[in-house]
Design a protein around this motif. Sequence first.
Motif, PDB file in Angstrom:
ATOM      1  N   LEU A  95      -0.348   0.791   7.716  1.00 17.00           N
ATOM      2  CA  LEU A  95      -0.119   0.999   6.283  1.00 17.00           C
ATOM      3  C   LEU A  95       0.593   2.331   6.059  1.00 17.00           C
ATOM      4  O   LEU A  95       1.503   2.442   5.235  1.00 17.00           O
ATOM      5  N   ALA A  99       4.133   3.066   4.344  1.00 17.74           N
ATOM      6  CA  ALA A  99       4.230   4.024   3.251  1.00 17.74           C
ATOM      7  C   ALA A  99       5.322   5.039   3.550  1.00 17.74           C
ATOM      8  O   ALA A  99       6.127   5.395   2.679  1.00 17.74           O
ATOM      9  N   LEU A 100       5.361   5.496   4.807  1.00 16.64           N
ATOM     10  CA  LEU A 100       6.389   6.468   5.179  1.00 16.64           C
ATOM     11  C   LEU A 100       7.777   5.843   5.099  1.00 16.64           C
ATOM     12  O   LEU A 100       8.728   6.475   4.645  1.00 16.64           O
ATOM     13  N   MET A 102       8.665   3.567   3.103  1.00 18.41           N
ATOM     14  CA  MET A 102       9.024   3.474   1.694  1.00 18.41           C
ATOM     15  C   MET A 102       9.475   4.823   1.152  1.00 18.41           C
ATOM     16  O   MET A 102      10.459   4.918   0.416  1.00 18.41           O
ATOM     17  N   SER A 103       8.742   5.890   1.557  1.00 17.03           N
ATOM     18  CA  SER A 103       9.097   7.190   1.001  1.00 17.03           C
ATOM     19  C   SER A 103      10.467   7.648   1.496  1.00 17.03           C
ATOM     20  O   SER A 103      11.124   8.451   0.854  1.00 17.03           O
ATOM     21  N   LEU A 183       1.242  -6.627   4.302  1.00 19.76           N
ATOM     22  CA  LEU A 183       1.274  -5.321   3.645  1.00 19.76           C
ATOM     23  C   LEU A 183       2.683  -4.979   3.191  1.00 19.76           C
ATOM     24  O   LEU A 183       2.879  -4.181   2.272  1.00 19.76           O
ATOM     25  N   LEU A 186       3.668  -4.827  -0.344  1.00 19.06           N
ATOM     26  CA  LEU A 186       3.399  -3.645  -1.153  1.00 19.06           C
ATOM     27  C   LEU A 186       4.639  -2.781  -1.314  1.00 19.06           C
ATOM     28  O   LEU A 186       4.795  -2.078  -2.305  1.00 19.06           O
ATOM     29  N   ILE A 187       5.536  -2.792  -0.304  1.00 20.11           N
ATOM     30  CA  ILE A 187       6.729  -1.967  -0.434  1.00 20.11           C
ATOM     31  C   ILE A 187       7.949  -2.849  -0.702  1.00 20.11           C
ATOM     32  O   ILE A 187       9.066  -2.505  -0.348  1.00 20.11           O
TER      33      ILE A 187
ATOM     34  N   ILE C 159      -6.284   0.155   4.516  1.00 24.10           N
ATOM     35  CA  ILE C 159      -5.888  -1.054   3.786  1.00 24.10           C
ATOM     36  C   ILE C 159      -6.989  -1.458   2.804  1.00 24.10           C
ATOM     37  O   ILE C 159      -6.728  -1.984   1.722  1.00 24.10           O
ATOM     38  N   ILE C 172      -2.341   6.166  -0.820  1.00 22.92           N
ATOM     39  CA  ILE C 172      -1.190   5.313  -0.531  1.00 22.92           C
ATOM     40  C   ILE C 172      -1.055   4.266  -1.634  1.00 22.92           C
ATOM     41  O   ILE C 172       0.032   4.026  -2.157  1.00 22.92           O
ATOM     42  N   ILE C 176       2.150   4.019  -4.037  1.00 24.65           N
ATOM     43  CA  ILE C 176       3.042   2.863  -4.120  1.00 24.65           C
ATOM     44  C   ILE C 176       3.127   2.357  -5.560  1.00 24.65           C
ATOM     45  O   ILE C 176       4.210   2.164  -6.105  1.00 24.65           O
ATOM     46  N   LEU C 184       2.090   9.249  -1.829  1.00 23.89           N
ATOM     47  CA  LEU C 184       2.434   8.351  -0.730  1.00 23.89           C
ATOM     48  C   LEU C 184       2.444   9.124   0.594  1.00 23.89           C
ATOM     49  O   LEU C 184       1.788   8.748   1.573  1.00 23.89           O
ATOM     50  N   ALA C 188      -0.284   8.875   3.621  1.00 28.97           N
ATOM     51  CA  ALA C 188       0.153   8.393   4.933  1.00 28.97           C
ATOM     52  C   ALA C 188      -0.099   9.442   6.005  1.00 28.97           C
ATOM     53  O   ALA C 188      -0.619   9.144   7.085  1.00 28.97           O
TER      54      ALA C 188
END
Lengths: 244, 373, 218
Positions: A95, A99-100, A102-103, A183, A186-187, C159, C172, C176, C184, C188
Amino acid sequence: MLFNQARRYLYFGLLLLVFITGVWAERSGVLAELLEYDEDIRYLVVAHLKLTLISGGLAVLIGIPLGIVLSRPSLARHAETAMQLLNIGTTVPTLALLALAMSVLGIGNGPAIFGLLVATLLPIVRNTYTGLLAVPAHLKEAASGMGMLPRQLLWQVELPNALYVILAGVRTALAINVGTAPLAFLIGGTSLGELIFTGIAVDEPIMMLAGAVPTALLAITIDFSLGLLAFVLVSKGVNPLRQR
Amino acid sequence: MIKLDNLTKIFDTSEGPVTAADHISMEVPSGEICVLLGPSGCGKTTTLKMINRIIPATSGTVFINGEDTSAMDTVDLRRSIGYVIQQIGLFPNMTIEENISVVPRLLGWQPERYKARASELLDMVALDPSTFLKRYPNELSGGQQQRIWVIRALAADPPVMLMDEPFGAIDPINREVIQDEFLKMQAELNKTILFVSHDIDEAVKMADKIAIFRAGKLEQYASPDTILAHPANEFVAGFVGSDRTLKRLQLVRAGQVMGARPTFVQPQQSLSEALVIMERNEHRSITLVNSQHEPIGIISRDVAWNHQGLCGEHYEGLHGIAQQHDDLRTVVAQMFTADSSWLPVVDDQGRLVGDITQRGITHHLGATYRTQG
Amino acid sequence: MDTLNFLLENLDQLVALTLEHLMLVSIAVGLAIVTGVPIGIAITQNQRAADIVLYIASVIITIPSIALFGLMIPVLSLIGQGIGYLPAIIAVLLYSQLPIIRNTYTAINNVDPALREAARGIGMTPLQRLRMVEIPLAVPIIMAGVRTAVVMNIGVMAIAAYIGAGGLGTYIQRGISQTDPRQLIIGAMAVSVLAIAADYGLLWVQKKFTPKGMKVAG
C-alpha cells in the motif's frame, strides 16, 4: 503419495464447503443479488487481469535479466549491496508503494502499473539471483572445463538448474501482484478493488463479496497455474514436484 | 603426449604472493597414466588445472602432442581434453544421454552420431542403453553415476584426459571396482591421462609414472617402482610410507617372478619317483597335476619317504594356488595364510605354468638395490 | 517543506497511530504464536496432518488481504463487528499461521536425529525431549517465522485502515481521498520505516535467541 491423498481429502472438503455455501447463497437470495453484479465482475476481472499481466509481465521481463546480470561473477562485489537494498525494498508494504507511486506519478492506470511493477519486481530479481548462485560451483567448473562458453553455461546448465527457484519467485511475485491490484483502485487503477472498496464505503456486503470472491479465486488460480507451469517446465531431473 | 615446461602459478593473496606451482617441467608419454601425488596444498591440482586453463598459468608452457597450447583458443583446447572433477559433475537437469553428449553437441556433431556414441559408451561400462539413456542422474545409484561421469569425458574421444581425484569420494570397495574397470578401459583406449590423487595406494595401482609434489615443487617424477624403491629424498620416502617395500608387491605379477620350469608329478607315477625329483631340486614338496595339467594336490617329502605306492593315492590338498596375473601382494597373503613357502602358479586355463617361492620374491624385490644401489 | 511542517505539527498523532499499528500487529501475531506453535509441534507427529495443515495455510496466505476483509465483513457483521479491529486482527492471525506453523514444523523435524537419539539415550521422556532439546533448538527458526509474519502484517494492517482499524494506514487513506501528498508521503514512509525497523529489530532478537555455537541462516 501421502500429500496427494491429503489433497484429495481437502478437495472433497472444499467441494462440500462450496456446495453448502452455494445452497445457503441460493436460499438466502445472496446468489441472485451477487449475479446482479455479473456485468461489473466480468468487466473488472478483465481489467484486473490486464493490470496484473502488464505489470507482472514487465516485472518478469526486467527482473529475470536483472537477476542474471547481478549473479555474474564480475558483479559479485556490487551484487550483495544491491540485494540488501532489494531486501529492504521488499519490506516496504505494498500500500505504501502504491501511495508513493501516486505521490510521484499522480493517479490512473499508469501509476498503478508502476507501483505493482515495483512490488512484483523484487521477489523475481531476488529468486533469480539466489537460484543462479545456488547452482553448485563444481557443475559450473565441469561445464567450463568441458569447453562451454559463458553463454552456453548459462543456458544449458545454470538456468535449467535454477529454473525451479526462479519460477517460485515469479509465483510469489504474481500472488502479491494479484492481491495488490485491488488496492490499485485507490490510486485510480481499474480493478476488482472497485467493488470491494465501494462496497465497504457504502456498507453494501454483497457488492464487497462480488469483488472479494473473484479476487480470491483469481489469486488461487494464478498460483495454481504457475505451480503447474513449474511442474511442466522444470527438468524432471531437478524438479522437486516430480521426484519419485 | 603432454609436456609441461616451467609451468608456474603465483596467486596474489591478501598476505602477498603465494607460489602454488613453481617451474614444473615434466613429460607424459602418449598412452600413459601419470598420477600427480602429494599432500593437500602441494600444487598438484593447480598444475592439472593450468593444463586446461581453469587456472591461468603465470608463466610456462603446455605442449600437447608437440603443439604449444598457448596458441590455441581456450574453448577449443578444453573441448579437446576430457575433464573429470572430484565431485560427480553430471548435470542434474539433463538426461544421461544429454549428459554424455554435451561435448559432442558443443562440437557440432549430428544427432545420429552423438546418440550412437552415447549408446556405445554405455555398452562399454555394461549399462543397458535402452534403460539408461532417458534417465536422469538422480535416478541412478552412486556407482552408476560414477561410470556415466567417466564415460562422459570420453565422449568426443579426446586424446588427453585430466582427472582431479576422480575416485576420491567413493567408498573403498566401490573405488577398487571402478579403478579396475577404468584400467581395463584404458588398456583398450590408450589415452594420455593426468590424474590427481592424494592416495599413494591408488597412485601405485593406476600410474605408469608418479609425480610427487610438495609446496608447489615437483619432488620426484618416476615410475611407481622407482619411487617406492628409490625415493629421491626424505620427503618422498616419508610420503610413500615406511611400508613402501610392501607396496612394491602390488606392482609385480606372479608370472614375472615365478620359476617357469615347475616340478610336478602325475597320479600314475610312484612315490619314489616323486622323492627323487624333490631331492634333486632340494624341494620339500611337489605339485601333483591331473591329465589336463591342472594342479590337484601336493605330496610332501615326508609322505613320499614313509609310504609306498602311486602319487595319486597319497597326496594332500593344495595349500593355495596363484594366478599368473595376481600381484605379489595377493600371492604373499596366500602364502602367509597357508603357512607355505611356495605356491604353484597357473595360467588363465588353470594349467600349471610355474611355481613361486618366498625366496624368489625377496630376490626380485632386492634386484633393484643390487644393480642401482 | 510542507510535509515536514505537517509532520512536526502532527507528531503526537503520528506517534499514537504508530503505537496503535504496532499494538494491533503485536496482539494478532501474539495470538498467532500461541496457536501456530502448538499446531506446528503437533503436526510433526503425523505426516498427513502436516501436509493438510500446511496446504490450507498456504491457500489462506494466497488470498489477497483486501479480499479476505471483504469476505469476513459480511460474516462478522452478523455479530455487529463488521468493521473495526476484529476483522483486521483475524486476518493478521490467519496470515501469520503459515510462516509460524511451517517454521515450527520444519525446525522440529530438522533437529538432528543423532541429538534426538542421544536425548532418548540418556532417558528423557518425549515431553522432556521436546522441552529441553527440540524446542530450544527450534526457537531461532520459529523466531524467523515470527519475523516474516510481523513484517508482512505491518503491510496488511496498513490496508486495514480502510475497514476502520486505524493505524498508520489512516494517513495513506486520508492522503489519497483528500489528494494530500503530505499525509500520503508521511503515511507511506512511516509504515515502510516501521516495517524495515521491525525486520531489523526482530533479526536482532532472533540472533539473541540463537544459542551460542549454533548458527542459523536467515
